[in-house]
Scaffold this motif. Sequence first.
Motif, PDB file in Angstrom:
ATOM      1  N   ASP A 157       0.859  -1.193   0.000  1.00  0.00           N
ATOM      2  CA  ASP A 157       0.000   0.000   0.000  1.00  0.00           C
ATOM      3  C   ASP A 157       0.896   1.244   0.000  1.00  0.00           C
ATOM      4  OD1 ASP A 157      -1.803   2.028   0.355  1.00  0.00           O
ATOM      5  OD2 ASP A 157      -2.806   1.148   2.106  1.00  0.00           O
ATOM      6  N   GLY A 159      -0.121   4.236  -1.161  1.00  0.00           N
ATOM      7  CA  GLY A 159      -0.948   5.395  -0.841  1.00  0.00           C
ATOM      8  C   GLY A 159      -0.910   5.741   0.644  1.00  0.00           C
ATOM      9  N   TRP A 160      -0.730   4.710   1.476  1.00  0.00           N
ATOM     10  CA  TRP A 160      -0.674   4.932   2.931  1.00  0.00           C
ATOM     11  C   TRP A 160       0.460   5.883   3.273  1.00  0.00           C
ATOM     12  CZ3 TRP A 160       2.250   4.696   7.298  1.00  0.00           C
ATOM     13  CH2 TRP A 160       1.584   4.621   8.527  1.00  0.00           C
ATOM     14  N   LEU A 162       1.927   8.077   1.202  1.00  0.00           N
ATOM     15  CA  LEU A 162       1.637   9.417   0.675  1.00  0.00           C
ATOM     16  C   LEU A 162       0.699  10.157   1.628  1.00  0.00           C
ATOM     17  CD1 LEU A 162       1.178   8.630  -3.121  1.00  0.00           C
ATOM     18  CD2 LEU A 162       3.061   9.915  -2.060  1.00  0.00           C
ATOM     19  N   GLU A 163      -0.204   9.424   2.254  1.00  0.00           N
ATOM     20  CA  GLU A 163      -1.189  10.049   3.144  1.00  0.00           C
ATOM     21  C   GLU A 163      -0.627  10.327   4.530  1.00  0.00           C
ATOM     22  OE1 GLU A 163      -5.632   9.015   4.938  1.00  0.00           O
ATOM     23  OE2 GLU A 163      -4.883   7.932   3.188  1.00  0.00           O
ATOM     24  N   HIS A 164       0.107   9.370   5.084  1.00  0.00           N
ATOM     25  CA  HIS A 164       0.547   9.476   6.490  1.00  0.00           C
ATOM     26  C   HIS A 164       2.015   9.848   6.652  1.00  0.00           C
ATOM     27  CE1 HIS A 164      -3.235   7.611   7.842  1.00  0.00           C
ATOM     28  NE2 HIS A 164      -3.077   6.785   6.817  1.00  0.00           N
TER      29      HIS A 164
END
Length: 184
Positions: A157, A159-160, A162-164
């Motif tokens: 993952d 995206g995790w 990029l987000e966190h």
Amino acid sequence: PISPMAIAFDAERLTLSPEGPTLTRRMSDLEGLFRDSDAWAAESAGENPVVYTVTSSPVPEIDRELPQSITTIMPGDTSGELWMTKGHQHPNHQGEIYLALQGTGGLLMFDGERTEWIDMQPGTIGYIPPGWAHRSVNTGDEPYSFLAVYPGGAGHDYGWVLEHGMGSRAYRTAGGVELRPYSE
Ligand code: PA5
Ligand code: NI
């Protein structure tokens, strides 16, 4: 399921035989990850260097199998931030094991609150517990390589991260590495 097999590991050339697919990540593949996005964009539009490669074993990435891969990160930095892998979380929160093979690096882990860093040098086994996002960093002047062994169904993952974020960033200093908060 596949049959029991021997995989030949060449400790000098760092190859697996038989070999699965090899992935090459160039600077342009690391969008949104380096703190200095202008420097990242300039390097991507310019030479667009290879930052790392990942060579896989022939074991398939499916549930209950236990594949391996060898990652080699080139030495370098972008505005001081050491070259690194994208980093990811396993969607099902399974653990993973890394064994450092050549060069020197670091294993940066983040569980959403806490950051951990393990210095990696040939022979170091870095353990990634369930639920910790992980990124590898080359802290030296030569390529840094490590073997990963992971549950075939673990997934990636991206995206995790990029987000966190990863809690910290690793920068080159005269004496080695300095970790700074992700936003700095
Ligand atoms: O399974 C792993 O964690 C490693 O093999 C990584 O996938 C590899 O080091 C490349 O990193 P990333 O997947 O974050 O680009
Ligand atoms: Ni992983």
